[in-house]
Design a protein around this motif. Structure first.
Motif, short mmCIF file in Angstrom:
data_model
loop_
_atom_site.label_atom_id
_atom_site.label_comp_id
_atom_site.label_asym_id
_atom_site.label_seq_id
_atom_site.Cartn_x
_atom_site.Cartn_y
_atom_site.Cartn_z
N ASP A 87 0.85 -1.18 0.05
CA ASP A 87 -0.02 0.19 0.11
C ASP A 87 0.90 1.24 -0.11
N ARG A 88 2.24 1.04 -0.32
CA ARG A 88 2.89 2.27 -0.27
C ARG A 88 3.45 2.60 -1.64
N THR A 89 3.56 3.92 -2.17
CA THR A 89 3.85 4.32 -3.47
C THR A 89 4.93 5.43 -3.35
N SER A 90 5.58 5.22 -4.29
CA SER A 90 6.81 6.66 -4.67
C SER A 90 6.85 7.18 -5.91
N PRO A 91 6.94 8.44 -6.09
CA PRO A 91 6.76 8.82 -7.54
C PRO A 91 8.06 8.68 -8.14
N VAL A 92 8.11 8.66 -9.57
CA VAL A 92 9.06 8.41 -10.44
C VAL A 92 9.12 9.59 -11.44
N CYS A 93 10.18 10.46 -11.60
CA CYS A 93 10.06 11.47 -12.55
C CYS A 93 11.68 11.85 -12.78
N GLU A 94 12.10 11.34 -13.88
CA GLU A 94 13.48 11.19 -14.01
C GLU A 94 13.79 11.09 -15.58
N ILE A 95 15.11 11.23 -15.85
CA ILE A 95 15.63 11.24 -17.20
C ILE A 95 16.80 9.93 -17.03
N GLU A 96 16.82 9.29 -18.01
CA GLU A 96 18.04 8.41 -18.24
C GLU A 96 18.82 8.53 -19.46
N LEU A 97 20.08 8.54 -19.42
CA LEU A 97 20.83 8.80 -20.60
C LEU A 97 21.49 7.45 -20.79
N GLU A 98 21.21 6.66 -21.70
CA GLU A 98 22.10 5.35 -21.81
C GLU A 98 23.03 5.27 -23.10
N LEU A 99 24.32 4.96 -22.88
CA LEU A 99 25.20 5.02 -24.13
C LEU A 99 25.01 3.85 -24.76
N LEU A 100 24.56 3.86 -25.99
CA LEU A 100 24.24 2.49 -27.07
C LEU A 100 25.53 2.27 -27.68
N ASP A 101 26.22 3.47 -28.36
CA ASP A 101 27.26 3.26 -29.17
C ASP A 101 28.24 4.56 -28.63
N GLY A 102 29.54 4.29 -28.85
CA GLY A 102 30.51 5.52 -28.63
C GLY A 102 31.29 5.74 -27.43
N ASP A 103 31.49 6.88 -26.90
CA ASP A 103 32.53 7.18 -25.99
C ASP A 103 31.37 7.84 -24.90
N ARG A 104 31.91 7.80 -23.59
CA ARG A 104 31.27 8.12 -22.49
C ARG A 104 31.31 9.82 -22.35
N THR A 105 32.17 10.38 -22.98
CA THR A 105 32.42 11.90 -23.06
C THR A 105 31.11 12.44 -23.64
N ALA A 106 30.60 11.73 -24.63
CA ALA A 106 29.37 11.98 -25.41
C ALA A 106 28.21 12.04 -24.32
N LEU A 107 28.05 11.28 -23.66
CA LEU A 107 27.05 11.14 -22.62
C LEU A 107 27.09 12.15 -21.66
N PHE A 108 28.21 12.54 -21.01
CA PHE A 108 28.25 13.95 -20.27
C PHE A 108 28.05 15.20 -21.24
N ALA A 109 28.48 15.20 -22.35
CA ALA A 109 28.40 16.40 -23.23
C ALA A 109 26.60 16.57 -23.52
N LEU A 110 25.81 15.48 -23.73
CA LEU A 110 24.44 15.55 -23.80
C LEU A 110 23.86 16.16 -22.50
N ALA A 111 24.52 15.56 -21.30
CA ALA A 111 23.78 15.99 -20.06
C ALA A 111 24.10 17.42 -20.02
N GLU A 112 25.24 17.91 -20.38
CA GLU A 112 25.44 19.46 -20.09
C GLU A 112 24.40 20.18 -20.97
N THR A 113 24.33 19.78 -22.12
CA THR A 113 23.21 20.27 -22.90
C THR A 113 21.86 20.43 -22.52
N ILE A 114 21.66 19.41 -21.83
CA ILE A 114 20.08 19.36 -21.24
C ILE A 114 20.27 20.17 -20.06
N ALA A 115 21.06 20.14 -19.29
CA ALA A 115 21.33 20.75 -18.01
C ALA A 115 21.19 22.62 -18.45
#
Length: 489
Positions: free
Chosen positions: A148-176
């Motif tokens: 009977d307990r609930t918790s809200p979910v409201c989030e963004i996930e960025l998953e690297l499918l191909d490439g370099d982790r640098t691109a993951l953080f570059a996109l995060a900076e663009t979003i931020a």
């Protein structure tokens, strides 16, 4: 069933931020897809899978059912690198034959996991392409349900499918730059287990750090820094929700632990980025410290007039903390820290290559020896020291305590465990008594700032306010610490 390594950056947002983000052509450069998902998580009643560091779910999307098992190793505060094994299944029942090797001995013979909680979300996803880099941007909105307990979910996930982790953080900076975001710390699995435990705690203390003995110093630092950031973020959310003094205290402890980690590993991390992070973290910790100073005095005193003025000061100082935590500079600081820990220039610096590859056990032992000698030297004849040199003993002791806690996972076994407990007990006693003495000194400064007279009289009448009693206890704790056998040798 083939497995893969999932590299994912989790970010916390609100519905307005998600809507704004999905309408931004710089981010949403492809047609978004939206669908409802219902995920059922499985475990034994005793949570054997969780104890083994695994999560098992079946996700239903339309008529399709996808079974996923993941390793639930601690992420570097928002950045999660986990093993993942996924396959279609025919029903709502887990199919365990293909994942027996992953499960190992987590389940007893004949034992089958049962449903324990569900996660229902509307998921909007976009595959963002930049050259050879492909990143899936996912926005989830919904809830976790456990009984009977609930918790809200409201989030963004960025998953690297191909490439370099640098691109993951570059996109995060663009979003931020487009919408306000904070580091996401909890996985959906962790949210569900927290609901099952009814873990509505007012604060979160530092969690044990799991360390393998064969790691190098670079991995040691990244793991420790991630733990510190996690502690800060978990308590930041609780602080903003409740204003509770203990949440503020533990958020500040998380920052202090992180600052100590930066100091302990500074030879390996040297550079302008380190200088920037140390300066900004010092300023943020000081802001929280102004509230903590008041909270400590409120808990110690009985004088009605002093308490009234302290509570008014607490309200004003707390408002300043809330404003800072909600500001773009602090949000950017946290995101930049995660990126720096994961891909910062310190990881490739030629001058410190030898330090990065030192076995973690060797680095930890040398560090603990150095810090112990510092406490021993500074604390000689502790009861006779004035406030300033006594404060230096306290700071040295705090760094030693954090280091001992950071590195304790490298030294398993009953003998090391007994020695560690004795060592940390003496160190905690030293910190407690020196902390009370420091509170008296900082209390006088606080009273002067707030215009409260008779500081010495009020403080002496408060709880634990007698230096004549505290100094011998501090010296005794110091002597016991120095006599304690080193658990790392």
């Amino acid at each position: 069933m083939d497995g893969k390594d999932e590299i994912e950056l989790k970010l916390q947002a609100d519905p307005l931020a998600i809507a704004t983000l999905l309408a931004d052509p710089l981010v949403a450069d492809a047609e978004p897809k939206s669908r409802d998902q219902l995920s059922t998580y499985f475990d034994t009643p005793a949570h054997a899978l969780r104890k083994a560091g695994l999560s098992l779910r079946i996700r239903r999307i339309g008529d399709r059912r996808i079974q996923t098992i993941k390793t639930e190793g601690a992420g570097a505060a928002s950045l999660f690198a986990r093993g993942e094994w996924e396959r279609d299944v025919a029903s709502e029942e887990p199919e365990l034959d293909d994942i027996a090797a992953v499960l190992g001995n987590a389940l007893a013979d004949g034992e089958r996991p049962v449903p324990i909680f569900t996660v229902a979300v509307n998921r909007t996803s976009i595959v963002h392409t930049d050259g050879t880099n492909r990143i899936e941007l996912v926005a989830d909105q919904g809830s976790v349900l456990a009984g009977d307990r609930t918790s809200p979910v409201c989030e963004i996930e960025l998953e690297l499918l191909d490439g370099d982790r640098t691109a993951l953080f570059a996109l995060a900076e663009t979003i931020a730059a487009s919408v306000p975001l904070k580091l996401g710390i909890l996985t959906k699995s962790e949210r569900g287990y927290a609901l099952l435990a009814d873990a509505n705690r007012s604060s979160v203390k530092a969690e044990p750090i799991t360390l393998a003995r064969d790691i190098d110093t670079a991995t040691l630092f990244a793991t420790i820094a991630g733990s510190c950031l996690r502690q800060f973020r978990l308590n930041e959310d609780k602080l903003l929700d409740t204003g509770a003094p203990e949440a503020l205290h533990q958020a500040r402890v998380g920052l202090r632990r992180l600052r100590s980690a930066l100091s302990i590993f500074k030879t390996m991390l040297a550079g302008p980025e380190l200088d920037r992070f140390r300066g900004e973290l010092r300023a943020l910790a000081a802001l929280l410290g102004r509230v903590r100073d008041v909270d400590v005095m409120i808990a110690k005193l009985d004088d009605p007039d002093a308490l009234s003025r302290l509570r008014a000061a607490r309200e004003a100082r707390y408002d300043a903390v809330v404003a800072a935590l909600g500001s773009a500079p602090v949000r950017t600081l946290m995101l930049d820290l995660v990126a720096w820990i994961a891909i910062g220039s310190w990881r490739d610096a030629e001058a410190t290559a030898d330090v990065r590859t030192i076995p973690a056990c060797d680095f930890a032992a040398a560090t603990l020896d150095t810090l112990r000698r510092r406490v021993k030297r500074r604390g000689h004849h502790l009861a006779k020291l004035d406030e300033e040199p006594r404060h230096r003993v306290r700071i040295a002791g705090k760094t030693l305590r954090y280091a001992a806690e950071f590195f304790s996972g490298l030294y398993p076994g009953k003998k090391a465990g007994r020695r560690r407990e004795t060592f940390l007990d003496a160190l905690e006693d030293l910190q407690t008594e020196l902390g009370h003495l420091n509170d008296l000194a900082s209390g006088r400064a606080l009273f002067d700032e707030l215009g409260i007279g008779n500081a010495d009289t009020i403080l002496a009448a408060g709880k634990k306010g007698d230096p004549a009693r505290l100094l011998p206890k501090a010296e005794d704790a110091h002597d016991r610490l120095i006599d304690a056998k080193r658990f790392w040798r």
